[in-house]
Design an enzyme around this catalytic site. Structure first.
Site: not given
Ligand SMILES: [Zn+2]
Length: 271
Positions: A113, A208
């Site tokens: 990420e 999430h």
């Molecule tokens: Zn996550």
């Protein structure tokens, strides 16, 4: 024994503490979650270590040109970072044109990420330059709230939860964003979050977790704790069969006005 060069950074103590809390709270299970800190300058001992193999970033971040990013490595556990932050964190230099990053030291395999973190830091640099830290984690009660059908409208979810506790309301007068489900770790999710942080400090990712920005990692964690408390109260009441009414609208308005935050709240709330 010589100390790892990353400990030249004052942020390392805070990282150890915040990672330890994330693990103890049970929010960053396994290798879940990640965080990063943007730095404008480095101690000399660290700049000397910069490598010479730039890695292109998928979305250029010219606003961050010449800055540095301290970011968690892929597959790292919060509980391990708390023990040995120099093994879990990597330090990277962002090229002056914002098109690539170069590894400096620590963990050379950043979270997948990282492009999302860069996009969010670029948005922060423009809108709240004092916010240098991003924490992403999985607070379970908050995630559970994203499954509530009545909370399909993000403004309804923000209004109901924030009116569970008076100080949370005051700490988050801009509310929080709730993004629709996106593929975990996708750049799409990162770019949507970068857009959302321009308006508020917390972005909830449906099914999430959540992401918060702050002047420091501690401050970002504080904000997530404030918000999680509201979800805890909400679920406590629901579990007891009580339909939460929330702080009465007049009382909420009175408190927000007393702290000069009413306009910020009125901007996004429903009705
Ligand atoms: Zn996550």
């Amino acid at each position: 024994m010589t100390q790892h060069p990353l400990y030249e950074l004052p942020a390392m103590e805070e990282i150890r503490r915040v990672a330890s809390w994330l693990a103890r709270l049970g929010w960053s299970e396994g290798s879940g979650g990640n965080f990063s800190v943007r730095l404008d300058t480095l101690p000399e001992a660290l700049t000397a270590l910069a490598g010479d193999k730039p890695v292109p970033v998928p979305v250029a971040v010219p606003a961050l040109g010449g800055c540095y990013l301290l970011v968690t490595g892929t597959g790292t556990r919060a509980r391990d970072i708390a023990e040995a932050p120099h093994e879990g964190l990597g330090l990277f230099r962002i090229a002056p044109d914002g098109q690539s990053t170069t590894f400096i030291c620590g963990n050379d395999r950043p979270t997948s990420e990282m492009p999302s973190h860069l996009a969010i830091h670029a948005a922060l640099h423009e809108t709240r330059p004092d916010h240098r830290a991003i924490v992403h984690t999985h607070p379970p009660r908050l995630i559970a709230a994203t499954h509530v059908p009545e909370f399909e409208d993000p403004a309804v979810m923000a209004d109901v939860l924030l009116r569970m506790q008076s100080e949370a309301l005051l700490h988050l007068p801009d509310g929080f964003a709730v993004l629709p489900y996106h593929l975990p770790g996708s750049l799409e999710l990162g770019l949507a979050s970068a857009e959302a942080v321009r308006r508020c400090e917390v972005v909830v990712w449906r099914y999430h977790g959540a992401l918060a920005t702050g002047r420091s990692l501690d401050a970002a964690l504080d904000t997530l704790e404030d918000l999680d408390k509201t979800a805890e109260i909400y679920w406590t009441l629901r579990s007891a069969g009580v339909e939460p009414a929330g702080i009465p609208a007049e009382a909420a308005e009175q408190a927000l006005r007393a702290f000069g935050r009413w306009e910020r709240y009125a901007r996004w709330r429903k009705g």
